[in-house]
Design a protein around this motif. Structure first.
Motif, PDB file in Angstrom:
ATOM      1  N   THR A 149       0.859  -1.377   0.004  1.00  0.00           N
ATOM      2  CA  THR A 149       0.056  -0.075  -0.181  1.00  0.00           C
ATOM      3  C   THR A 149       0.923   1.347  -0.048  1.00  0.00           C
ATOM      4  N   VAL A 150       1.681   1.288   1.007  1.00  0.00           N
ATOM      5  CA  VAL A 150       2.488   2.642   0.963  1.00  0.00           C
ATOM      6  C   VAL A 150       3.481   2.835  -0.127  1.00  0.00           C
ATOM      7  N   HIS A 151       4.234   1.572  -0.333  1.00  0.00           N
ATOM      8  CA  HIS A 151       5.098   1.442  -1.426  1.00  0.00           C
ATOM      9  C   HIS A 151       4.416   2.023  -2.818  1.00  0.00           C
ATOM     10  N   GLY A 152       3.118   1.412  -3.118  1.00  0.00           N
ATOM     11  CA  GLY A 152       2.239   1.879  -3.997  1.00  0.00           C
ATOM     12  C   GLY A 152       2.201   3.375  -4.129  1.00  0.00           C
ATOM     13  N   PHE A 153       1.717   3.660  -3.111  1.00  0.00           N
ATOM     14  CA  PHE A 153       1.402   5.427  -3.180  1.00  0.00           C
ATOM     15  C   PHE A 153       2.672   6.189  -3.359  1.00  0.00           C
ATOM     16  N   VAL A 154       3.935   5.745  -2.666  1.00  0.00           N
ATOM     17  CA  VAL A 154       5.044   6.778  -3.011  1.00  0.00           C
ATOM     18  C   VAL A 154       5.491   6.548  -4.135  1.00  0.00           C
ATOM     19  N   THR A 155       5.311   5.346  -4.781  1.00  0.00           N
ATOM     20  CA  THR A 155       6.035   5.147  -6.280  1.00  0.00           C
ATOM     21  C   THR A 155       5.157   5.965  -7.149  1.00  0.00           C
ATOM     22  N   LEU A 156       3.830   5.983  -7.013  1.00  0.00           N
ATOM     23  CA  LEU A 156       2.951   6.467  -8.017  1.00  0.00           C
ATOM     24  C   LEU A 156       3.222   8.173  -7.903  1.00  0.00           C
ATOM     25  N   GLU A 157       3.092   8.671  -6.584  1.00  0.00           N
ATOM     26  CA  GLU A 157       3.536   9.898  -6.126  1.00  0.00           C
ATOM     27  C   GLU A 157       4.814  10.367  -6.958  1.00  0.00           C
ATOM     28  N   ALA A 158       5.776   9.655  -6.712  1.00  0.00           N
ATOM     29  CA  ALA A 158       7.107   9.995  -7.227  1.00  0.00           C
ATOM     30  C   ALA A 158       7.114   9.907  -8.917  1.00  0.00           C
ATOM     31  N   ALA A 159       6.102   9.270  -9.463  1.00  0.00           N
ATOM     32  CA  ALA A 159       6.163   9.244 -11.006  1.00  0.00           C
ATOM     33  C   ALA A 159       5.040  10.127 -11.336  1.00  0.00           C
ATOM     34  N   GLY A 160       4.513  11.053 -10.643  1.00  0.00           N
ATOM     35  CA  GLY A 160       3.632  11.935 -10.896  1.00  0.00           C
ATOM     36  C   GLY A 160       2.289  11.297 -11.359  1.00  0.00           C
ATOM     37  N   GLY A 161       2.009  10.357 -10.718  1.00  0.00           N
ATOM     38  CA  GLY A 161       0.835   9.576 -11.009  1.00  0.00           C
ATOM     39  C   GLY A 161      -0.460   9.906 -10.628  1.00  0.00           C
ATOM     40  N   PHE A 162      -0.495  11.177  -9.853  1.00  0.00           N
ATOM     41  CA  PHE A 162      -1.839  11.548  -9.024  1.00  0.00           C
ATOM     42  C   PHE A 162      -2.130  12.927  -9.701  1.00  0.00           C
TER      43      PHE A 162
END
Length: 189
Positions: A149-162
């Motif tokens: 959960t947390v890794h998915g969030f931080v990875t998407l956030e870092a990639a500009g996925g939100f």
């Protein structure tokens, strides 16, 4: 001739800084040698190759994140501990975008330092879960849930996925609320 004062530990620390600057996937021995001002062959006196460098970086980064998670959990329980550790995890990933991916490398069974660091990181999560009454095999499942959960969030956030027009911090808080709710209702199977 190797640069005076260059040690394996210095090489790994500089590799970590370089990874944060250029990205984990762009960390090469050639780039590191240029940064250190040495000829590429000189690095082989300190690290066996790029795979060994990435392994040593994984040890360093896993040790760092274990320290961060352990510190965040200290003196806290339940939702407070969960939120503090998840927030610290996210902050580490933001602060160290190049070394964070190295924390995801499974520990090398032949590397006791890496095993110990990974165990400390997992123990920080296990401690939180015990506060929810989750232990044993159920704690392994719940830890995987936390990491995914947390890794998915931080990875998407870092990639500009939100890209949706909603505050990302608010979404992160809601995600932690969801984990808390799931852990409160956890039933061992």
């Amino acid at each position: 001739m190797p640069r005076a004062g260059l040690t394996p530990a210095t090489v790994v620390r500089e590799a970590a800084v370089l990874a944060d600057e250029v990205g984990h996937d762009r960390l090469t021995l050639a780039a590191l040698a240029a940064r250190l001002g040495v000829a590429l062959p000189s690095l082989y006196k300190h690290v066996r190759g790029v795979d060994a460098l990435h392994q040593k970086l994984a040890v360093l980064a896993t040790t760092e994140i274990a320290d961060v998670l352990t510190s965040a959990a200290a003196g806290r329980a339940g939702d407070d501990a969960l939120r503090a550790v998840a927030t610290a995890y996210r902050a580490y990933a933001r602060r160290h975008p190049g070394r964070y991916p190295a924390t995801q490398r499974a520990p090398d069974p032949a590397d006791p330092e890496h095993l110990a660091a990974a165990e400390r990181a997992v123990d920080a999560i296990f401690a939180i879960l015990r506060g929810y009454g989750i232990d044993g095999d159920a704690a392994v499942d719940a830890t995987r849930m936390f990491r995914a959960t947390v890794h998915g969030f931080v990875t998407l956030e870092a990639a500009g996925g939100f890209g949706l027009p909603r505050d990302v911090d608010r979404s992160f808080d809601r995600m932690i609320d969801g984990l808390d709710l799931a852990y409160r209702g956890w039933r061992s199977r």
